[in-house]
Scaffold this motif. Structure first.
Motif, mmCIF file in Angstrom:
data_model
loop_
_atom_site.group_PDB
_atom_site.id
_atom_site.type_symbol
_atom_site.label_atom_id
_atom_site.label_comp_id
_atom_site.label_asym_id
_atom_site.label_seq_id
_atom_site.Cartn_x
_atom_site.Cartn_y
_atom_site.Cartn_z
ATOM 1 N N LEU A 1 0.852 -1.189 0.000
ATOM 2 C CA LEU A 1 0.000 0.000 0.000
ATOM 3 C C LEU A 1 0.881 1.230 0.000
ATOM 4 C CD1 LEU A 1 -2.710 -0.791 2.700
ATOM 5 C CD2 LEU A 1 -3.002 -0.736 0.247
ATOM 6 N N GLY A 2 0.642 2.129 -0.948
ATOM 7 C CA GLY A 2 1.399 3.375 -1.005
ATOM 8 C C GLY A 2 0.998 4.313 0.124
ATOM 9 N N GLY A 3 1.686 5.420 0.213
ATOM 10 C CA GLY A 3 1.428 6.396 1.252
ATOM 11 C C GLY A 3 0.148 7.185 1.023
ATOM 12 N N ARG A 4 -0.403 7.683 2.121
ATOM 13 C CA ARG A 4 -1.580 8.556 2.121
ATOM 14 C C ARG A 4 -2.802 7.933 1.455
ATOM 15 N NH1 ARG A 4 2.885 10.686 0.911
ATOM 16 N NH2 ARG A 4 2.463 10.840 -1.306
ATOM 17 N N CYS A 5 -2.994 6.647 1.633
ATOM 18 C CA CYS A 5 -4.178 5.951 1.098
ATOM 19 C C CYS A 5 -5.254 5.880 2.184
ATOM 20 C CB CYS A 5 -3.823 4.534 0.661
ATOM 21 S SG CYS A 5 -2.780 4.463 -0.787
ATOM 22 N N ARG A 6 -6.507 5.853 1.748
ATOM 23 C CA ARG A 6 -7.633 5.671 2.666
ATOM 24 C C ARG A 6 -8.465 4.503 2.166
ATOM 25 N NH1 ARG A 6 -10.296 11.489 3.007
ATOM 26 N NH2 ARG A 6 -10.461 10.937 0.822
ATOM 27 N N LEU A 7 -8.635 3.494 3.028
ATOM 28 C CA LEU A 7 -9.404 2.304 2.676
ATOM 29 C C LEU A 7 -10.525 2.103 3.683
ATOM 30 C CD1 LEU A 7 -6.476 1.874 1.470
ATOM 31 C CD2 LEU A 7 -7.012 -0.528 1.502
ATOM 32 N N ASN A 8 -11.734 1.899 3.177
ATOM 33 C CA ASN A 8 -12.882 1.651 4.028
ATOM 34 C C ASN A 8 -13.652 0.460 3.471
ATOM 35 O OD1 ASN A 8 -14.927 1.869 5.911
ATOM 36 N ND2 ASN A 8 -15.987 3.492 4.819
ATOM 37 N N ASN A 9 -13.716 -0.615 4.257
ATOM 38 C CA ASN A 9 -14.430 -1.825 3.856
ATOM 39 C C ASN A 9 -13.867 -2.399 2.557
ATOM 40 O OD1 ASN A 9 -16.354 -3.771 4.432
ATOM 41 N ND2 ASN A 9 -17.894 -2.790 3.153
ATOM 42 N N VAL A 10 -12.570 -2.663 2.562
ATOM 43 C CA VAL A 10 -11.863 -3.145 1.375
ATOM 44 C C VAL A 10 -11.145 -4.451 1.707
ATOM 45 C CG1 VAL A 10 -9.991 -2.614 -0.256
ATOM 46 C CG2 VAL A 10 -11.541 -0.807 0.484
ATOM 47 N N VAL A 11 -11.144 -5.381 0.761
ATOM 48 C CA VAL A 11 -10.360 -6.608 0.879
ATOM 49 C C VAL A 11 -9.301 -6.569 -0.217
ATOM 50 C CG1 VAL A 11 -10.374 -9.119 0.723
ATOM 51 C CG2 VAL A 11 -12.276 -7.940 1.817
ATOM 52 N N ILE A 12 -8.040 -6.658 0.200
ATOM 53 C CA ILE A 12 -6.922 -6.686 -0.739
ATOM 54 C C ILE A 12 -6.299 -8.067 -0.650
ATOM 55 C CG2 ILE A 12 -4.691 -5.697 -1.332
ATOM 56 C CD1 ILE A 12 -5.619 -3.087 -0.084
ATOM 57 N N MET A 13 -6.331 -8.796 -1.747
ATOM 58 C CA MET A 13 -5.791 -10.159 -1.766
ATOM 59 C C MET A 13 -4.257 -10.141 -1.783
ATOM 60 S SD MET A 13 -8.532 -12.092 -1.996
ATOM 61 C CE MET A 13 -10.225 -11.994 -2.489
ATOM 62 N N ASP A 14 -3.672 -11.317 -1.624
ATOM 63 C CA ASP A 14 -2.220 -11.472 -1.561
ATOM 64 C C ASP A 14 -1.521 -10.882 -2.794
ATOM 65 O OD1 ASP A 14 -2.773 -12.863 0.725
ATOM 66 O OD2 ASP A 14 -2.268 -14.831 -0.076
ATOM 67 N N GLY A 15 -0.424 -10.160 -2.532
ATOM 68 C CA GLY A 15 0.442 -9.680 -3.599
ATOM 69 C C GLY A 15 -0.083 -8.507 -4.407
ATOM 70 N N ALA A 16 -1.199 -7.925 -4.035
ATOM 71 C CA ALA A 16 -1.722 -6.764 -4.767
ATOM 72 C C ALA A 16 -0.904 -5.525 -4.408
ATOM 73 C CB ALA A 16 -3.191 -6.543 -4.435
ATOM 74 N N ALA A 17 -0.917 -4.539 -5.299
ATOM 75 C CA ALA A 17 -0.184 -3.293 -5.058
ATOM 76 C C ALA A 17 -1.101 -2.105 -5.305
ATOM 77 C CB ALA A 17 1.030 -3.221 -5.981
#
Length: 126
Positions: A62-78
């Protein structure tokens, strides 16, 4: 349904305490009980990232200054810098460019979303 299930599992584990975390999650998993989020091992999270009701898979970036709400990020995603993601699922190995705003979106495994993309309710395929 997948987002709801993931959110509920994280919420229950967060309430249960550190002993349950060790039994349920791999070593090195970061659990944030207050915001009901988990970051699995080998993942990197940039500076000033906000995670609420979200799960970050093993080896994700995950890069800097990101905002995530109710998110699923699977393995190895960028995910690039300055992204806002809400109610979305990111498949394994996908790449999200910088300054993206995705709401109610699904990104297929291995798919790429260009920088500056702003979409709602879209599916991104390879």
């Amino acid at each position: 349904a997948y987002l709801y299930c993931c959110r509920e599992v994280v919420a229950e584990a967060a309430k249960a305490g550190a002993d349950v975390h060790k039994a349920v999650f791999p070593d090195g998993t970061q659990v944030n009980s207050k915001f009901q989020s988990i970051v699995l091992p080998e993942s990197s999270v940039g500076e000033k990232v906000t995670l609420k009701s979200s799960t970050v898979g093993k080896g994700a970036k995950l890069g800097g200054r990101c905002r995530l709400n109710n998110v699923v990020i699977m393995d190895g995603a960028a995910v690039g810098d300055n992204c806002i993601l809400q109610n979305s699922v990111l498949g394994a190995g996908c790449v999200i460019g910088e300054n993206c705003n995705l709401n109610d979106c699904q990104v297929a495994p291995g798919a790429e979303v260009p920088s500056l993309t702003k979409e709602k309710g879209e599916s991104f395929m390879r």
